[in-house]
Design a protein around this motif. Structure first.
Motif, PDB file in Angstrom:
ATOM      1  N   ALA A   1       0.825  -1.206   0.000  1.00  0.00           N
ATOM      2  CA  ALA A   1       0.000   0.000   0.000  1.00  0.00           C
ATOM      3  C   ALA A   1       0.859   1.257   0.000  1.00  0.00           C
ATOM      4  CB  ALA A   1      -0.941  -0.012   1.206  1.00  0.00           C
ATOM      5  N   VAL A   2       1.854   1.296   0.889  1.00  0.00           N
ATOM      6  CA  VAL A   2       2.733   2.466   0.976  1.00  0.00           C
ATOM      7  C   VAL A   2       3.577   2.601  -0.293  1.00  0.00           C
ATOM      8  CG1 VAL A   2       4.653   3.513   2.245  1.00  0.00           C
ATOM      9  CG2 VAL A   2       2.805   2.382   3.490  1.00  0.00           C
ATOM     10  N   GLY A   3       4.099   1.467  -0.790  1.00  0.00           N
ATOM     11  CA  GLY A   3       4.929   1.504  -1.990  1.00  0.00           C
ATOM     12  C   GLY A   3       4.167   2.012  -3.205  1.00  0.00           C
ATOM     13  N   ILE A   4       2.926   1.566  -3.370  1.00  0.00           N
ATOM     14  CA  ILE A   4       2.106   2.013  -4.507  1.00  0.00           C
ATOM     15  C   ILE A   4       1.825   3.505  -4.403  1.00  0.00           C
ATOM     16  CG2 ILE A   4      -0.185   1.842  -5.539  1.00  0.00           C
ATOM     17  CD1 ILE A   4      -0.082  -1.165  -4.900  1.00  0.00           C
ATOM     18  N   LEU A   5       1.477   3.971  -3.209  1.00  0.00           N
ATOM     19  CA  LEU A   5       1.202   5.406  -3.023  1.00  0.00           C
ATOM     20  C   LEU A   5       2.445   6.247  -3.311  1.00  0.00           C
ATOM     21  CD1 LEU A   5      -1.013   5.387   0.204  1.00  0.00           C
ATOM     22  CD2 LEU A   5      -1.724   5.894  -2.143  1.00  0.00           C
ATOM     23  N   LEU A   6       3.601   5.787  -2.828  1.00  0.00           N
ATOM     24  CA  LEU A   6       4.838   6.534  -3.086  1.00  0.00           C
ATOM     25  C   LEU A   6       5.168   6.549  -4.574  1.00  0.00           C
ATOM     26  CD1 LEU A   6       7.151   5.362  -0.148  1.00  0.00           C
ATOM     27  CD2 LEU A   6       6.082   7.602  -0.456  1.00  0.00           C
TER      28      LEU A   6
ATOM     29  N   ALA B   1      10.802  -1.407   6.159  1.00  0.00           N
ATOM     30  CA  ALA B   1       9.818  -1.706   7.211  1.00  0.00           C
ATOM     31  C   ALA B   1      10.246  -2.907   8.035  1.00  0.00           C
ATOM     32  CB  ALA B   1       8.447  -1.948   6.582  1.00  0.00           C
ATOM     33  N   ALA B   2      10.789  -3.934   7.364  1.00  0.00           N
ATOM     34  CA  ALA B   2      11.240  -5.128   8.084  1.00  0.00           C
ATOM     35  C   ALA B   2      12.381  -4.795   9.035  1.00  0.00           C
ATOM     36  CB  ALA B   2      11.677  -6.200   7.086  1.00  0.00           C
ATOM     37  N   GLU B   3      13.302  -3.935   8.582  1.00  0.00           N
ATOM     38  CA  GLU B   3      14.416  -3.555   9.453  1.00  0.00           C
ATOM     39  C   GLU B   3      13.948  -2.671  10.604  1.00  0.00           C
ATOM     40  OE1 GLU B   3      17.186  -4.880   9.371  1.00  0.00           O
ATOM     41  OE2 GLU B   3      17.227  -5.808   7.404  1.00  0.00           O
ATOM     42  N   ILE B   4      13.086  -1.702  10.287  1.00  0.00           N
ATOM     43  CA  ILE B   4      12.567  -0.819  11.341  1.00  0.00           C
ATOM     44  C   ILE B   4      11.785  -1.629  12.369  1.00  0.00           C
ATOM     45  CG2 ILE B   4      10.905   1.032  11.799  1.00  0.00           C
ATOM     46  CD1 ILE B   4      11.725   2.247   9.113  1.00  0.00           C
ATOM     47  N   ASN B   5      11.029  -2.602  11.877  1.00  0.00           N
ATOM     48  CA  ASN B   5      10.210  -3.421  12.770  1.00  0.00           C
ATOM     49  C   ASN B   5      11.051  -4.107  13.835  1.00  0.00           C
ATOM     50  OD1 ASN B   5       7.522  -4.608  13.339  1.00  0.00           O
ATOM     51  ND2 ASN B   5       8.577  -6.526  12.836  1.00  0.00           N
ATOM     52  N   ARG B   6      12.296  -4.459  13.485  1.00  0.00           N
ATOM     53  CA  ARG B   6      13.173  -5.150  14.443  1.00  0.00           C
ATOM     54  C   ARG B   6      14.139  -4.202  15.144  1.00  0.00           C
ATOM     55  NH1 ARG B   6      14.444 -11.110  13.479  1.00  0.00           N
ATOM     56  NH2 ARG B   6      12.520 -11.910  12.590  1.00  0.00           N
ATOM     57  N   GLU B   7      14.814  -3.365  14.354  1.00  0.00           N
ATOM     58  CA  GLU B   7      15.855  -2.517  14.928  1.00  0.00           C
ATOM     59  C   GLU B   7      15.299  -1.510  15.938  1.00  0.00           C
ATOM     60  OE1 GLU B   7      19.122  -2.805  14.508  1.00  0.00           O
ATOM     61  OE2 GLU B   7      18.801  -4.561  13.234  1.00  0.00           O
TER      62      GLU B   7
ATOM     63  N   GLY C   1       9.610   0.725 -11.381  1.00  0.00           N
ATOM     64  CA  GLY C   1       9.585   1.594 -10.208  1.00  0.00           C
ATOM     65  C   GLY C   1       8.592   1.144  -9.160  1.00  0.00           C
ATOM     66  N   MET C   2       7.431   0.655  -9.609  1.00  0.00           N
ATOM     67  CA  MET C   2       6.422   0.171  -8.666  1.00  0.00           C
ATOM     68  C   MET C   2       6.952  -1.029  -7.880  1.00  0.00           C
ATOM     69  SD  MET C   2       3.162   0.730  -7.762  1.00  0.00           S
ATOM     70  CE  MET C   2       2.229   1.386  -9.153  1.00  0.00           C
ATOM     71  N   MET C   3       7.550  -1.981  -8.607  1.00  0.00           N
ATOM     72  CA  MET C   3       8.119  -3.147  -7.930  1.00  0.00           C
ATOM     73  C   MET C   3       9.211  -2.722  -6.956  1.00  0.00           C
ATOM     74  SD  MET C   3      10.370  -6.276  -9.524  1.00  0.00           S
ATOM     75  CE  MET C   3      11.739  -5.145  -9.811  1.00  0.00           C
ATOM     76  N   GLY C   4      10.113  -1.829  -7.426  1.00  0.00           N
ATOM     77  CA  GLY C   4      11.195  -1.375  -6.564  1.00  0.00           C
ATOM     78  C   GLY C   4      10.699  -0.630  -5.346  1.00  0.00           C
ATOM     79  N   SER C   5       9.653   0.168  -5.520  1.00  0.00           N
ATOM     80  CA  SER C   5       9.100   0.925  -4.397  1.00  0.00           C
ATOM     81  C   SER C   5       8.521  -0.006  -3.341  1.00  0.00           C
ATOM     82  CB  SER C   5       8.017   1.879  -4.919  1.00  0.00           C
ATOM     83  OG  SER C   5       7.470   2.639  -3.874  1.00  0.00           O
ATOM     84  N   ILE C   6       7.766  -1.011  -3.776  1.00  0.00           N
ATOM     85  CA  ILE C   6       7.158  -1.957  -2.828  1.00  0.00           C
ATOM     86  C   ILE C   6       8.243  -2.755  -2.105  1.00  0.00           C
ATOM     87  CG2 ILE C   6       5.726  -4.024  -2.628  1.00  0.00           C
ATOM     88  CD1 ILE C   6       4.051  -2.903  -4.954  1.00  0.00           C
ATOM     89  N   LEU C   7       9.204  -3.290  -2.860  1.00  0.00           N
ATOM     90  CA  LEU C   7      10.256  -4.104  -2.246  1.00  0.00           C
ATOM     91  C   LEU C   7      11.127  -3.275  -1.305  1.00  0.00           C
ATOM     92  CD1 LEU C   7      11.412  -6.326  -5.252  1.00  0.00           C
ATOM     93  CD2 LEU C   7       9.979  -6.993  -3.319  1.00  0.00           C
ATOM     94  N   SER C   8      11.425  -2.031  -1.686  1.00  0.00           N
ATOM     95  CA  SER C   8      12.268  -1.185  -0.835  1.00  0.00           C
ATOM     96  C   SER C   8      11.542  -0.792   0.444  1.00  0.00           C
ATOM     97  CB  SER C   8      12.701   0.067  -1.606  1.00  0.00           C
ATOM     98  OG  SER C   8      13.507  -0.279  -2.713  1.00  0.00           O
ATOM     99  N   VAL C   9      10.252  -0.467   0.322  1.00  0.00           N
ATOM    100  CA  VAL C   9       9.463  -0.145   1.522  1.00  0.00           C
ATOM    101  C   VAL C   9       9.426  -1.355   2.453  1.00  0.00           C
ATOM    102  CG1 VAL C   9       7.140   0.351   2.377  1.00  0.00           C
ATOM    103  CG2 VAL C   9       8.063   1.650   0.464  1.00  0.00           C
ATOM    104  N   HIS C  10       9.249  -2.541   1.873  1.00  0.00           N
ATOM    105  CA  HIS C  10       9.222  -3.748   2.695  1.00  0.00           C
ATOM    106  C   HIS C  10      10.563  -3.964   3.387  1.00  0.00           C
ATOM    107  CE1 HIS C  10       9.763  -8.094   3.433  1.00  0.00           C
ATOM    108  NE2 HIS C  10       8.501  -8.045   3.802  1.00  0.00           N
ATOM    109  N   ALA C  11      11.658  -3.726   2.659  1.00  0.00           N
ATOM    110  CA  ALA C  11      12.990  -3.919   3.252  1.00  0.00           C
ATOM    111  C   ALA C  11      13.193  -2.990   4.441  1.00  0.00           C
ATOM    112  CB  ALA C  11      14.067  -3.678   2.196  1.00  0.00           C
TER     113      ALA C  11
END
Length: 377
Positions: free
Chosen positions: A235-240, A281-287, A269-279
């Motif tokens: 959702a965030v990646g698509i909006l960005l 988010a996953a790090e923020i979720n833990r760190e 760009g859409m694929m990259g945006s989604i994958l980068s946001v996930h990357a």
């Protein structure tokens, strides 16, 4: 730590892809030949292949034109962009030339030089005819940073020496005709070339970073809410991506590259945006997870391994290690992939102690699993 590493890595990838897009430093072999008038000329050529299969070639000459462009066959994408008013193409004032060739440049000197020089237009059309006669496809004629070259798609690879000489002669004719016309033109460089390359570099950099981050995720992460994390990231990646596409179109306005840039943004760009946001988010979720852990003792669990065929055409054998949970806790009924080290520690265990974290963005994850029950007999 990994969050900072991700920011630095993403920045480096964007910079690297921008540098790659703006370079013309392809190298090849040199060839010298004689013209019909007895003059000596030379060109650089390079045969292109993919996985051992020939796919085409490049032939180029030195050219100090002072401007940069691509000339290529007009595609349906170009026509669609023009019909929507997003793409703007310069006209050479020659119906035959304009019907066959798309001027991929926003430097007004390029269109002006082609309008004023019938010889230049004929040289471009001759390049398309030469390649067509060889059952090859001329991808583009490009001038960039002191070089003029053709990029040809041909499953037979490099053509005969005679055909290569004809292509080089046409390039020299085009270069001389454009250089003569460029002398009387006011210097107004392409205002959108660097902008388009920067936007596409960001798009490509995001895609590369996202893919690298996806493959970097270890099997032992043990995230319990991966589905939720992917949903939020999408959702965030698509909006960005959509917001970035609107800003990109405003920055490029109606240029010769606008529609192709938009298409790449909405795909790569859409694929990259989604994958980068996930990357991230996953790090923020833990760190940045400073919540209180929840402990679950004596949870029934079973660690096991599975062997399967992998590699190209299933020529290799691979093993995956997993753990299945039971009992009364949020992860009951789940099967998660683990690494070999954790598998070795839990292989003979039927009960485990689990430390579950809430996650900084609400995605629960398992921080540790330790054996608590007796070994199986």
């Amino acid at each position: 730590m990994w969050f900072l590493f991700g920011v630095v890595t993403l920045s480096l990838m964007m910079w690297a892809t921008f540098k790659l897009r703006r370079t013309s430093s392809w190298t090849g072999e040199q060839c010298q030949y004689k013209t019909a008038e007895g003059n000596s000329r030379w060109y650089t050529f390079k045969e292109q292949s993919h996985k051992g299969t020939k796919i085409g070639y490049r032939i180029g000459i030195p050219a100090q034109l002072g401007f940069e462009f691509q000339l290529r066959t007009e595609t349906g994408l170009d026509a669609t962009g023009k019909s929507f008013g997003i793409t703007a193409e310069q006209s050479a004032g020659d119906s035959r030339f304009d019907a066959e060739v798309f001027i991929d440049s926003d430097d007004l000197r390029v269109g002006a030089a082609l309008r004023r020089s019938q010889e230049a237009r004929n040289a471009v059309l001759s390049l398309f005819r030469i390649c067509g006669a060889q059952q090859a496809s001329l991808n583009r004629v490009q001038a960039y940073r002191g070089r003029l070259w053709v990029d040809v798609k041909d499953k037979n690879g490099m053509p005969t020496r005679g055909v290569a000489n004809d292509i080089a002669n046409a390039l020299y004719t085009l270069n001389e005709a454009l250089a003569a016309e460029a002398k009387g033109l006011h210097r107004t460089p392409d205002p959108f070339l660097r902008r388009a390359m920067l936007i596409l570099a960001v798009s490509t950099g995001l895609a590369i970073f996202g893919l690298v981050a996806l493959f970097r995720l270890p099997a032992s992460r043990l995230d319990l809410d991966t589905g939720f994390l992917w949903t939020v990231s999408a959702a965030v990646g698509i909006l960005l991506c959509l917001a970035g596409s609107v800003l990109a179109l405003k920055w490029l306005r109606a240029s010769s590259r606008s529609f192709r840039v938009l298409v790449e943004l909405l795909t790569v760009g859409m694929m990259g945006s989604i994958l980068s946001v996930h990357a991230f988010a996953a790090e923020i979720n833990r760190e940045f997870d400073f919540g209180q852990p929840t402990l679950f003792d004596d949870v029934p669990a079973r660690a096991y391994s599975e062997t399967y065929r992998c590699g190209k055409r299933g020529r290799r054998t691979c093993t995956r290690y997993q753990i299945a949970f039971e009992g009364a806790w949020p992860g009951a009924g789940r099967e998660l992939q683990i690494d070999l080290g954790l598998y070795n520690r839990l292989e003979r265990t039927s009960l485990v102690d689990i430390e579950m974290m809430p996650g900084a963005v609400g995605c629960r994850w398992i921080r540790s699993i330790k054996a608590s029950g007796p070994e199986r007999q």
